[in-house]
Design a protein around this motif. Structure first.
Motif, mmCIF file in Angstrom:
data_model
loop_
_atom_site.group_PDB
_atom_site.id
_atom_site.type_symbol
_atom_site.label_atom_id
_atom_site.label_comp_id
_atom_site.label_asym_id
_atom_site.label_seq_id
_atom_site.Cartn_x
_atom_site.Cartn_y
_atom_site.Cartn_z
ATOM 1 N N HIS A 27 10.791 -8.172 -14.028
ATOM 2 C CA HIS A 27 11.722 -8.387 -12.914
ATOM 3 C C HIS A 27 12.041 -9.878 -12.797
ATOM 4 N N PRO A 28 13.320 -10.224 -12.620
ATOM 5 C CA PRO A 28 13.714 -11.633 -12.667
ATOM 6 C C PRO A 28 13.237 -12.454 -11.473
ATOM 7 N N ALA A 29 12.980 -11.852 -10.323
ATOM 8 C CA ALA A 29 12.550 -12.622 -9.147
ATOM 9 C C ALA A 29 11.056 -12.922 -9.186
ATOM 10 N N SER A 30 10.258 -11.953 -9.606
ATOM 11 C CA SER A 30 8.816 -12.136 -9.761
ATOM 12 C C SER A 30 8.245 -10.900 -10.446
ATOM 13 N N GLU A 31 7.162 -11.084 -11.167
ATOM 14 C CA GLU A 31 6.608 -9.989 -11.957
ATOM 15 C C GLU A 31 5.424 -9.314 -11.271
ATOM 16 N N LYS A 32 5.327 -9.484 -9.963
ATOM 17 C CA LYS A 32 4.422 -8.673 -9.148
ATOM 18 C C LYS A 32 5.000 -8.649 -7.741
ATOM 19 N N LYS A 33 4.684 -7.578 -7.029
ATOM 20 C CA LYS A 33 5.256 -7.380 -5.687
ATOM 21 C C LYS A 33 4.159 -6.898 -4.734
ATOM 22 N N PRO A 34 4.331 -7.144 -3.425
ATOM 23 C CA PRO A 34 3.365 -6.640 -2.442
ATOM 24 C C PRO A 34 3.655 -5.168 -2.147
ATOM 25 N N PHE A 35 2.817 -4.309 -2.684
ATOM 26 C CA PHE A 35 3.007 -2.862 -2.545
ATOM 27 C C PHE A 35 2.341 -2.405 -1.244
ATOM 28 N N MET A 36 3.129 -1.801 -0.354
ATOM 29 C CA MET A 36 2.645 -1.411 0.983
ATOM 30 C C MET A 36 1.967 -0.035 0.917
ATOM 31 N N ILE A 37 0.963 0.062 0.056
ATOM 32 C CA ILE A 37 0.318 1.347 -0.189
ATOM 33 C C ILE A 37 -0.325 1.923 1.065
ATOM 34 N N ARG A 38 -0.767 1.042 1.989
ATOM 35 C CA ARG A 38 -1.405 1.523 3.226
ATOM 36 C C ARG A 38 -0.513 1.244 4.426
ATOM 37 N N GLU A 39 0.785 1.500 4.291
ATOM 38 C CA GLU A 39 1.693 1.196 5.406
ATOM 39 C C GLU A 39 1.378 2.032 6.638
ATOM 40 N N LYS A 40 0.705 3.170 6.462
ATOM 41 C CA LYS A 40 0.307 3.983 7.625
ATOM 42 C C LYS A 40 -0.691 3.240 8.523
ATOM 43 N N ASP A 41 -1.348 2.212 7.970
ATOM 44 C CA ASP A 41 -2.319 1.440 8.763
ATOM 45 C C ASP A 41 -1.668 0.307 9.546
ATOM 46 N N CYS A 42 -0.379 0.096 9.361
ATOM 47 C CA CYS A 42 0.307 -1.044 9.985
ATOM 48 C C CYS A 42 0.177 -0.983 11.508
ATOM 49 N N ILE A 43 -0.127 -2.132 12.107
ATOM 50 C CA ILE A 43 -0.241 -2.216 13.568
ATOM 51 C C ILE A 43 0.960 -2.958 14.164
ATOM 52 N N PHE A 44 1.963 -3.204 13.347
ATOM 53 C CA PHE A 44 3.241 -3.782 13.781
ATOM 54 C C PHE A 44 3.056 -5.141 14.464
ATOM 55 N N ASN A 101 -4.742 -5.188 5.867
ATOM 56 C CA ASN A 101 -4.766 -4.955 4.425
ATOM 57 C C ASN A 101 -3.806 -3.847 3.971
ATOM 58 N N VAL A 102 -2.593 -3.909 4.501
ATOM 59 C CA VAL A 102 -1.593 -2.900 4.130
ATOM 60 C C VAL A 102 -1.176 -3.023 2.660
ATOM 61 N N TYR A 103 -1.104 -4.262 2.197
ATOM 62 C CA TYR A 103 -0.525 -4.511 0.869
ATOM 63 C C TYR A 103 -1.581 -4.645 -0.223
ATOM 64 N N GLU A 104 -1.136 -4.362 -1.456
ATOM 65 C CA GLU A 104 -1.874 -4.780 -2.643
ATOM 66 C C GLU A 104 -0.840 -5.124 -3.713
ATOM 67 N N TRP A 105 -1.218 -5.960 -4.632
ATOM 68 C CA TRP A 105 -0.270 -6.374 -5.669
ATOM 69 C C TRP A 105 0.066 -5.226 -6.610
ATOM 70 N N LEU A 106 1.328 -5.188 -6.987
ATOM 71 C CA LEU A 106 1.817 -4.202 -7.948
ATOM 72 C C LEU A 106 2.529 -4.965 -9.064
ATOM 73 N N ASP A 107 2.084 -4.767 -10.268
ATOM 74 C CA ASP A 107 2.716 -5.457 -11.403
ATOM 75 C C ASP A 107 4.117 -4.910 -11.647
ATOM 76 N N THR A 108 5.075 -5.828 -11.782
ATOM 77 C CA THR A 108 6.458 -5.423 -12.048
ATOM 78 C C THR A 108 7.008 -6.254 -13.213
ATOM 79 N N PRO A 109 6.455 -6.084 -14.390
ATOM 80 C CA PRO A 109 6.862 -6.915 -15.528
ATOM 81 C C PRO A 109 8.347 -6.761 -15.835
#
Ligand code: SF4
Ligand code: SF4
Length: 207
Positions: free
Chosen positions: A170-187, A160-168
């Motif tokens: 933006h031409p590619a998409s208006e939400k992005k996967p925000f790596m708010i818990r990247e410290k938890d990544c197990i690679f 559960n590293v990511y959570e959605w982040l609204d990016t109104p």
């Protein structure tokens, strides 16, 4: 004989001067306008400016004050500074629109600079919100200008590293996967492997 109160204008009339004086005394004690005037403080003269006074610091704002919830509000401060201390804005009047094809450039850390951060996550420029957002993250990195927000990385991540982040805007998409818990990544590399446009790049610690 008569008496007119100078404060409230009440007219007192009596044929006997002594009685009229008594009426006047009683009225003066009870006259609400007169009492109010007595109670009103005398305005103070404005104070002179103190020499050598410290200038106002109204433009000072700490990064934590400028940071806001990823799912609801975005900060409005976007000025950049060396060292990436600036809080990145997701809103603005930027005229650059960056919708690019994947994959993410695996060498971007040697080609880009950290423009700022968002809730402690580094952002590699250029950034010109809302249409150009750069690459986000340190170990778990996503090129937000490529991401099409299909959500495969969020579903694949076991920790559960990511959570959605609204990016109104933006031409590619208006939400992005925000790596708010990247410290938890197990690679495990799952997110990198499932991303259709290949805009995720995982760096082992120290890379
Ligand atoms: S590499 Fe694995 S643990 Fe790390 S963010 Fe991607 S899916 Fe999650
Ligand atoms: S899998 Fe790739 S394109 Fe899909 S949301 Fe994640 S980063 Fe964006």
């Amino acid at each position: 004989m008569e008496y007119i109160c100078e404060s409230c204008g009440t007219l007192l009339i009596h044929s006997n001067q002594i009685t009229l004086d008594s009426m006047k005394d009683v009225h003066d004690q009870l006259c609400s306008v007169k009492r109010q005037n007595i109670a009103t403080p005398i305005p103070q003269a404005p104070q002179k400016a103190i020499p050598n006074a410290q200038p106002s610091l109204s433009n000072t704002q700490s990064p934590s004050q400028a940071t806001s919830s990823p799912s609801s509000q975005q900060s409005t401060t976007a000025a950049s500074s060396p060292g990436g201390q600036t809080t990145i804005s997701l809103t603005g009047n930027g005229t650059s629109y960056s919708k690019i094809e994947g994959p993410i450039d695996p060498e971007f850390k040697t080609k880009r600079q950290v423009t700022g951060s968002f809730q402690g996550i580094k952002v590699w420029g250029p950034v010109d919100a809302p249409g150009q957002l750069g690459i986000w993250g340190t170990e778990v990195t996503v090129d937000f200008d490529i991401c099409v927000a299909d959500g495969a990385c969020i579903e694949a991540c076991p920790v559960n590293v990511y959570e959605w982040l609204d990016t109104p805007g933006h031409p590619a998409s208006e939400k992005k996967p925000f790596m708010i818990r990247e410290k938890d990544c197990i690679f495990c590399m799952a997110c990198e492997n499932v991303c259709p446009p290949q805009c995720v790049k995982i760096f082992q610690k120290g890379q």
